[in-house]
Design an enzyme around this catalytic site. Structure first.
Site, mmCIF file in Angstrom:
data_model
loop_
_atom_site.group_PDB
_atom_site.id
_atom_site.type_symbol
_atom_site.label_atom_id
_atom_site.label_comp_id
_atom_site.label_asym_id
_atom_site.label_seq_id
_atom_site.Cartn_x
_atom_site.Cartn_y
_atom_site.Cartn_z
ATOM 1 N N HIS A 70 71.029 58.097 81.993
ATOM 2 C CA HIS A 70 71.756 58.184 80.357
ATOM 3 C C HIS A 70 72.942 59.071 80.047
ATOM 4 O O HIS A 70 74.527 58.206 80.198
ATOM 5 C CB HIS A 70 71.588 58.398 78.994
ATOM 6 C CG HIS A 70 72.401 57.223 78.074
ATOM 7 N ND1 HIS A 70 72.872 58.534 76.569
ATOM 8 C CD2 HIS A 70 72.342 56.502 77.096
ATOM 9 C CE1 HIS A 70 73.389 57.981 76.191
ATOM 10 N NE2 HIS A 70 73.699 57.098 76.178
ATOM 11 N N GLU A 73 76.093 57.612 83.295
ATOM 12 C CA GLU A 73 75.958 56.135 82.794
ATOM 13 C C GLU A 73 77.566 56.544 82.363
ATOM 14 O O GLU A 73 78.190 55.580 82.252
ATOM 15 C CB GLU A 73 75.068 55.487 82.343
ATOM 16 C CG GLU A 73 76.030 54.365 82.055
ATOM 17 C CD GLU A 73 75.044 53.697 80.507
ATOM 18 O OE1 GLU A 73 76.349 53.694 79.500
ATOM 19 O OE2 GLU A 73 74.541 53.717 79.728
ATOM 20 N N HIS A 74 77.254 56.968 81.181
ATOM 21 C CA HIS A 74 78.139 57.457 80.012
ATOM 22 C C HIS A 74 79.924 58.092 81.455
ATOM 23 O O HIS A 74 80.950 57.765 81.204
ATOM 24 C CB HIS A 74 78.231 58.682 79.330
ATOM 25 C CG HIS A 74 77.726 57.564 77.676
ATOM 26 N ND1 HIS A 74 78.263 58.325 76.749
ATOM 27 C CD2 HIS A 74 76.439 57.203 77.616
ATOM 28 C CE1 HIS A 74 77.830 57.812 76.037
ATOM 29 N NE2 HIS A 74 76.388 56.947 76.367
ATOM 30 N N GLU A 145 75.214 60.491 69.164
ATOM 31 C CA GLU A 145 74.345 59.051 69.214
ATOM 32 C C GLU A 145 72.977 59.667 69.734
ATOM 33 O O GLU A 145 72.118 58.983 68.701
ATOM 34 C CB GLU A 145 74.366 58.983 70.781
ATOM 35 C CG GLU A 145 73.862 57.752 70.981
ATOM 36 C CD GLU A 145 74.400 57.081 72.731
ATOM 37 O OE1 GLU A 145 74.347 56.485 73.255
ATOM 38 O OE2 GLU A 145 75.806 56.901 73.186
#
Length: 426
Positions: A70, A73-74, A145
């Site tokens: 993840h 991906e960012h 997040e």
């Protein structure tokens, strides 16, 4: 050398093009003349569960921090010049990305300039740019997040269920990881994971809509950088058939108590998984249809409401059927589901009910073939699951009552069921 084949559904006549590109990338193209939109997805078989892996050149397995897929991906959305969203804004496209348990995808949707947008997509995904400074900056953003999702009751009830269900499989870990785990990520580790999983032999491009296959392949020839297959192998720790615990409860400041009721089923792959998914989806419809006895009774007694739902959740090494919704007494729902499954196994599924539910599911699949976004996702998911895009339609059409009963009898066992509840605070 590029290998090209036409894949066609024997049931509907729909077709798409599959190309094994000389770079190593699998490409799926569906020309949908008359449609105004275009959807493209560039995906890799790399998700949150892929925390232990090796290549043919490695002697030992590499174990990486939870949440790194993840995080990666960012970071790919930034390059040395500007952010990718700025590039898409200039062409009028809508760009996005997501990381799931077993894949990461980058996508755009547009009604014009698809050639330019495809160039942007192929270019930035193949150009990682990680530095200590931008990694440290992202760590704070993702940390926030993680904290927000930890406060989300729907998220908590789901992961509480997975932790009560799976002993060792990393599916029980939050996709974004934890604040502690992402603190171990640095630029070198990101580059290692990128070089391993973003090899084109482990990736797929899926594009559908008002496009020309020849033009798409021309752009791919220009932008794709040939890769040598590294012989990637992801492994998971041994996972017993048994669950960890049958029930987990937590109090939160929610307006109504919510629940997840999940069955831990045997994991599958390929065509076997598609068959199990088809059977499980019919079971979910039979058990959540408000016109059928169980739901009708539970609605009348106000045990459930319109939020009562069911989904099939699956991937590499995991497969579950999950009921969810709002309920003050979810244990009554659990007992009702137990009893109804026992009844259906003993008495059989009513043929009219089965055909109605099956035709409805089949109809949804056929209708989605006229949706650009759904077709692009269908082709991408087929690659990820190592099947043909139209296999799911064929399998659903051939499904029988006996298949559904067999799935319930073998997979929906009471001792493999977990109830997760988020209760209202007193």
């Amino acid at each position: 050398m590029m290998k090209k084949e036409i894949l066609t559904s024997a049931r509907t006549g729909d077709s798409c093009i599959h190309v094994k590109h000389s770079s190593g990338l699998d490409i799926y193209i569906c020309e949908m003349n008359g449609f105004s939109g275009v959807e493209a997805l560039f995906g890799t078989k790399y998700g949150s569960v892929n925390t232990m892996f090796k290549t043919a050149a490695d002697n030992d397995y590499t174990v990486v921090p939870e949440g790194i897929a993840h995080f990666l991906e960012h970071k790919l959305f930034e390059n040395e010049d500007c952010g990718v969203f700025e590039l898409y804004a200039k062409t009028g496209a809508s760009g996005n990305a997501y990381t799931s348990f077993d894949k990461t995808c980058y996508l755009f949707n547009c009604s014009r300039n698809y050639e330019e947008n495809l160039k942007i997509l192929l270019d930035f995904v193949q150009k990682p740019y990680f530095t200590k400074e931008n990694v440290d900056k992202e760590m704070g953003i993702i940390g926030q997040e993680i904290k927000m999702t930890n406060d989300n009751p729907e998220w908590r009830v789901f992961f509480n269920m997975l932790r009560a269900m799976y002993h060792a499989h990393p599916v029980k870990i939050d996709i974004a990881g934890t604040v502690e785990s992402i603190a171990k990520i640095d630029a070198d580790l990101l580059y290692k994971c990128y070089d391993t999983f973003y090899n084109l032999n482990n990736m797929v491009l899926s594009i559908a809509g008002n496009i020309s296959a020849d033009k798409v392949l021309e752009i791919c020839d220009e932008y794709l950088k040939p890769c040598t297959d590294k012989g990637l192998e992801s492994v998971f720790p041994p996972e017993p058939d048994e669950i960890v615990e049958a029930e987990t409860r937590e109090k939160q400041p929610v307006g109504a108590s919510i629940f997840n009721l999940g069955y831990k089923c045997a994991p599958r792959s390929g065509i076997d998984r598609l068959k199990a998914v088809s059977a499980a989806s019919i079971v979910s419809s039979l058990l959540t249809d408000p016109a059928l006895p169980m739901c009708e009774r539970l609605l009348k007694d106000e045990v459930i409401n319109s939020t009562f739902n069911c989904e099939v959740f699956y991937g590499d090494g995991y497969f579950t059927l999950i009921f969810s919704g709002e309920a003050e007494k979810p244990e009554l729902i659990r007992e009702a589901v137990f009893a109804e499954i026992d009844r259906l196994i003993a008495e059989g599924v009513n043929e009219k009910d089965f055909q109605r539910v099956k035709k409805s599911a089949y109809g949804v699949m056929v209708r989605e073939l006229n949706n650009v976004e759904a077709v692009a996702s269908l082709m991408l998911n087929a690659y990820m699951e190592n099947v043909s895009p139209y296999d799911s339609i064929s399998i659903m059409s051939e499904l029988t009552c006996g298949d559904v009963i067999d799935f319930m009898r073998s997979q929906l066992r009471r001792d493999r069921c977990v109830l997760s509840v988020i209760e209202t605070e007193d």
